[in-house]
Design an enzyme around this catalytic site. Structure first.
Site: not given
Lengths: 210, 251
Positions: B12, B131
């Protein structure tokens, strides 16, 4: 100062190739991008990276680099991926297209030959089986993994041209060597340490060519 | 002989730095992206994925500079995602050295974008991130970082992505993500057995056996994990050795 010209025809991952070459060359070398025939006249080494479709690549090369084939035959040359495939006689991509015929053999679609449950493109890390010892393989163990991304595969028919082969259900040619021409189906610029080693070996090999 | 199963650490990135945190709280600076990417490359990572979590508008330039710096030093495939909205975003990332770009919300809002981008630059560059969350026995696609429910079923959407030219699918189980409870092998195998493009498993890795299960039972072509590698619980080489000992082909 030797100039390495990386051929740009607008559809390759040129930047990755430039960055990896930059990593392995010494101060005696200069890297440049070639946009037209004029830019390759004085080059000492030629690099042809490649991505995209064979027909549009060949069309673009024919219009921007009309004498490319002569240069490939006369300078140390590295072809990568599509830059490897277009050296063969014919590619069955885009309903069939004639290639440079510098290496005997054709380029075919994986989908026409392998089982349905095999994934195409052949993408990821696969083993490269070295067919004989060569300075290009220096410090690279036999059956090392290299990174591949392709839907079409080549099979060279002249045994002595085959520097390595690989298997993806079927056996195909993963790199060729003929005189001053070296080319590979896989991407050395994305194959970590062994990839960089191969690029460095290419430079060393070119210095030994007469 | 097939290709080696890939292990992909996911980083990230916020404002040009790698950050780590659990459940979006206590996010801490974890270091320089180039150093961390080099470490993973040395350990044998097969690919590295960067997820740009910078919320602000100036985020795009930060991520471009991160990718450019990493691509100068790390020579394995680099995948970048987070906030990619259109062709220009994809092109900008590729031009600084990304090899693949993941698109998520933009692909759902405008599916034609998949056709458009892959026609222009090739299928291998585009990973569609999907997702999913299980609702009443159906796996439903969510967008906007998991905040927005769509009416798409995961299976149908993945087939559509493939048809439109996606090169790979990054399938994240929202139910499993962050639990360290293992991947959702049910939806993984359902998708992977029915598409012809590679499927990357994401969400739920807590130990090395989870990676194995995702590959063997979920039929994943690659496994993506963040925290088990970030927090030093396992190294990439340990993961490779574990899988190799169990007969999985790894690099």
């Amino acid at each position: 100062m030797k100039n390495i010209a990386v051929i740009d025809y607008g559809m390759s991952n040129l930047h990755s190739v430039l960055k990896s070459l930059k990593k392995v060359i010494n101060k005696n070398y200069n890297l440049s991008i070639a946009y037209s025939s004029r830019d390759i006249e004085d080059a000492s080494l030629l690099v042809l990276p490649g991505q995209g479709a064979a027909n549009s690549c060949l069309e673009k090369l024919a219009s921007d680099f009309p004498n490319l084939k002569t240069h490939i035959m006369n300078k140390p040359f590295l072809g990568i991926c599509l830059g490897f495939q277009i050296l063969f006689e014919k590619s069955f991509e885009n309903d069939g297209v004639d290639c440079f015929s510098l290496i005997t053999g054709d380029v075919k679609d994986f989908r026409s030959t392998i089982k349905k449950d095999m994934k195409v493109p052949h993408m990821g890390w696969n083993k490269v089986n070295q067919k004989y010892n060569h300075i290009l393989w220096e410090n690279i163990p036999d059956k090392s993994f290299f990174y591949f991304v392709h839907s079409y595969y080549a099979k060279a028919t002249t045994e002595t041209n085959i520097l390595s082969d690989s298997d993806y259900e079927i056996n195909f040619t993963s790199s060729i060597l003929k005189d001053n021409i070296f080319a590979c189906q896989f991407h050395p610029e994305k194959s970590s340490k062994h990839g960089l080693q191969l690029l460095s070996n290419f430079i060393n090999w070119s210095e030994k060519l007469t | 002989m097939s290709v080696a199963k890939r292990i992909i650490p996911c980083l990230d990135v916020d404002k040009g730095r790698v950050v780590k945190g659990t459940n979006f709280i206590d996010i801490v600076d974890a270091g320089d992206p180039v150093e961390i990417a080099q470490k993973y490359d040395n350990e044998g990572a097969d690919e590295i994925t960067f997820l740009d979590i910078t919320a602000s508008h100036e985020g795009r330039n930060n991520i471009l500079s991160v990718v450019e710096r990493v691509a100068d030093e790390v020579f394995i495939p680099l995948t970048v995602g987070g906030g990619v909205k259109n062709f220009n975003d994809v092109r900008d990332l590729l031009s600084v050295g990304a090899d693949k770009v993941t698109i998520n919300t933009a692909a759902v809002s405008n599916p034609d974008m998949i056709d458009d981008v892959t026609d222009k630059i090739g299928r291998q560059c585009i990973v569609v991130a999907v997702d999913v969350k299980k609702i009443d026995n159906n796996y439903i696609v969510f967008t906007h970082g998991g905040r927005t429910q769509t009416n798409l079923k995961a299976y149908d959407w993945c087939l559509e992505c493939q048809k439109r030219g996606a090169g790979e699918i990054l399938l994240t189980s929202m139910d499993k993500d962050g639990t360290k409870d293992g991947f959702d092998v049910e939806i993984l195998s359902k998708i992977s057995n029915n598409v012809t493009i590679p499927v990357i498993a994401s969400g739920g890795a807590g130990n090395l056996d989870h990676l194995y299960q995702a590959i063997v039972r979920g039929n994943a072509d690659a496994v993506l994990a963040a925290s088990i590698f970030h927090f030093g619980e396992y190294t990439i080489s340990q993961a490779k050795e574990y899988l190799k000992a169990k007969g999985i082909s790894v690099r």
